[in-house]
Write an enzyme that holds these catalytic residues in place. Structure first.
Site, PDB file in Angstrom:
ATOM      1  N   GLU A 230      46.685  38.727  47.405  1.00 54.87           N
ATOM      2  CA  GLU A 230      47.397  39.305  46.251  1.00 54.87           C
ATOM      3  C   GLU A 230      46.759  40.618  45.784  1.00 54.87           C
ATOM      4  OE1 GLU A 230      46.609  38.312  42.244  1.00 54.87           O
ATOM      5  OE2 GLU A 230      45.530  36.475  42.743  1.00 54.87           O
TER       6      GLU A 230
ATOM      7  N   ASP B 116      52.175  29.349  26.347  1.00 56.30           N
ATOM      8  CA  ASP B 116      51.700  30.225  27.419  1.00 56.30           C
ATOM      9  C   ASP B 116      51.377  29.396  28.662  1.00 56.30           C
ATOM     10  OD1 ASP B 116      50.662  32.126  29.067  1.00 56.30           O
ATOM     11  OD2 ASP B 116      49.180  32.894  27.649  1.00 56.30           O
TER      12      ASP B 116
ATOM     13  N   LYS C 134      40.677  28.487  36.466  1.00 57.10           N
ATOM     14  CA  LYS C 134      39.611  28.943  35.585  1.00 57.10           C
ATOM     15  C   LYS C 134      39.631  28.157  34.281  1.00 57.10           C
ATOM     16  CE  LYS C 134      38.509  33.149  36.180  1.00 57.10           C
ATOM     17  NZ  LYS C 134      38.870  34.524  36.401  1.00 57.10           N
TER      18      LYS C 134
ATOM     19  N   VAL D  60      49.859  35.717  41.678  1.00 58.70           N
ATOM     20  CA  VAL D  60      50.029  34.597  42.611  1.00 58.70           C
ATOM     21  C   VAL D  60      51.521  34.310  42.794  1.00 58.70           C
ATOM     22  CG1 VAL D  60      49.681  32.100  42.891  1.00 58.70           C
ATOM     23  CG2 VAL D  60      47.768  33.553  42.199  1.00 58.70           C
TER      24      VAL D  60
HETATM   25  N1  PSU Z   1      42.964  33.938  37.572  1.00 53.01           N
HETATM   26  C1  PSU Z   1      41.832  34.479  38.040  1.00 53.01           C
HETATM   27  N2  PSU Z   1      41.840  35.762  38.498  1.00 53.01           N
HETATM   28  C2  PSU Z   1      42.987  36.505  38.523  1.00 53.01           C
HETATM   29  C3  PSU Z   1      44.194  35.910  38.047  1.00 53.01           C
HETATM   30  C4  PSU Z   1      44.131  34.633  37.598  1.00 53.01           C
HETATM   31  O1  PSU Z   1      40.815  33.824  38.023  1.00 53.01           O
HETATM   32  O2  PSU Z   1      42.951  37.678  38.950  1.00 53.01           O
HETATM   33  C5  PSU Z   1      45.483  36.673  38.112  1.00 53.01           C
HETATM   34  C6  PSU Z   1      46.339  36.180  39.304  1.00 53.01           C
HETATM   35  O3  PSU Z   1      47.053  37.295  39.823  1.00 53.01           O
HETATM   36  C7  PSU Z   1      47.287  35.205  38.650  1.00 53.01           C
HETATM   37  C8  PSU Z   1      47.525  35.899  37.322  1.00 53.01           C
HETATM   38  O4  PSU Z   1      48.480  35.001  39.361  1.00 53.01           O
HETATM   39  O5  PSU Z   1      46.251  36.396  36.943  1.00 53.01           O
HETATM   40  C9  PSU Z   1      48.067  34.935  36.276  1.00 53.01           C
HETATM   41  O6  PSU Z   1      48.459  35.648  35.160  1.00 53.01           O
HETATM   42  P1  PSU Z   1      49.297  34.907  34.021  1.00 53.01           P
HETATM   43  O7  PSU Z   1      48.349  33.916  33.416  1.00 53.01           O
HETATM   44  O8  PSU Z   1      49.691  36.021  33.071  1.00 53.01           O
HETATM   45  O9  PSU Z   1      50.468  34.279  34.693  1.00 53.01           O
HETATM   46 MN    MN Z   2      50.824  33.788  30.455  1.00 56.14          MN
END
Ligand code: PSU
Ligand code: MN
Length: 314
Positions: free
Chosen positions: A32, A146, A167, A114
């Site tokens: 990604e 969220d 995480k 992702v």
């Molecule tokens: N978690 C990590 N590192 C990252 C991301 C998530 O530990 O770089 C990034 C990935 O691209 C994941 C995105 O798909 O953040 C998720 O963002 P959101 O929570 O806004 O969907």
């Molecule tokens: Mn989000």
């Protein structure tokens, strides 16, 4: 007649190397680009992106870094393109499923999360994808709602995502509940416990511990061969020497969440904010861990990809 696979392929512009590998049925691993532009600072993000591609190659697969460039869905970037994404960082739009139409129609650049990397990988016929951590259900989601679009994507798009778990900026328990509801297998690679990204422990179990790349490949064939659409989470713990202290990380995360709420940061900005804050609060220690776990995921993904292709030919 065009099959749906070739129609999908035409929607994604492949590098020569990736195109040859896909057409020859060789192992390919998707990577990604949000992790490059929004997950780490320059120049470590650039070095990480190149090292991850090399790691995939060393372990017998072709890397396909995925992004949207000038509105075109791409798999396989040039070194210059990767450097530009790394340098521009958060100036590049973070693109998840809902953002794809705007970025494509307006011919803009987009760093894929992702979710959107899975979409493009599936269109291109790539089944295996390595990253750092997946998005999930955020802490406090019962009021903020969220929940990362990554989870819905895992529910519907048939790509296996090798990651170091979720995480602990997230509510790991709720993330697992969500994945269970959506029928997404959460498999531990040589572990019965779901890793929590920076740490090997989370206190939560995976659905099944699987000890070899070959067995992982058999499970993917079984799922998709039965027409059970959707993704698979393959959780691969960070190597021992780089695993950080769980309690220490919990304190850091609490502080980062507190500051995020005070500043009123929400929506797509919350994950990048938390990632940056955690790095700042651990004085960069988390960055090294982050890089090491991505490299380790790239290695395991390449091995699973090779096993997946080998068992398909049988
Ligand atoms: N978690 C990590 N590192 C990252 C991301 C998530 O530990 O770089 C990034 C990935 O691209 C994941 C995105 O798909 O953040 C998720 O963002 P959101 O929570 O806004 O969907
Ligand atoms: Mn989000």
């Amino acid at each position: 007649m065009k099959t749906s696979a070739t129609i999908g392929l035409n929607k994604v512009q492949l590098s020569d190397e990736v195109e040859k590998a896909i057409k020859a049925g060789l192992p390919v691993v998707a990577l990604e680009s949000t992790i490059i532009s929004h997950g780490m600072p320059y120049p470590q993000n650039f070095e990480m992106a190149l090292a991850v591609e090399n790691k995939v190659r060393e372990h017998g697969a072709v890397p396909a870094t995925i992004a949207i460039i000038e509105g075109v869905l791409r798999a396989g970037l040039t070194r210059d393109e990767i450097e530009s994404f790394a340098k521009k960082g958060p100036q590049i739009a973070k693109v998840s499923r809902r953002d794809i139409p705007v970025i494509v129609a307006q011919k803009k650049d987009g760093a894929t999360t992702v979710a959107s990397t899975m979409i493009i990988a599936e269109l291109a016929g790539i089944s295996i994808f390595a990253t750092g951590g997946i998005g999930g259900v955020h802490r406090g989601a019962e009021t903020t709602m969220d929940i990362s679009a990554d989870l819905e994507e895992l529910a519907q798009t048939s790509v296996a995502v090798i990651c170091a778990g979720a995480k602990s900026i997230l509510d790991i328990g709720l993330t697992l509940e969500y994945l269970e509801t959506k029928g997404v297998p959460v498999l531990g690679y040589q572990t019965s416990e779901l890793p929590a990204f920076y740490t090997r422990q989370s206190g939560f179990k995976v659905d099944a511990q699987i000890d070899s790349a070959e067995q992982m490949a058999e499970i993917l064939h079984a799922k998709w061969g039965l027409g059970l659409k959707g993704g698979v989470v393959i959780a691969n713990p960070v190597p021992h020497p780089y695993s950080l202290d769980f309690k220490e990380m919990e304190t850091v995360i609490q502080n980062a969440l507190h500051e995020m709420n005070q500043k009123g940061i929400k929506g797509k900005d919350s994950t990048p904010f938390l990632l940056g804050k955690v790095k700042e609060l651990t004085a960069g220690k988390s960055l090294e861990t982050n890089i090491q776990l991505v490299l380790n995921n790239a290695k395991v993904a390449a091995e699973i990809s090779a096993a997946y292709v080998a068992s398909r030919k049988k």
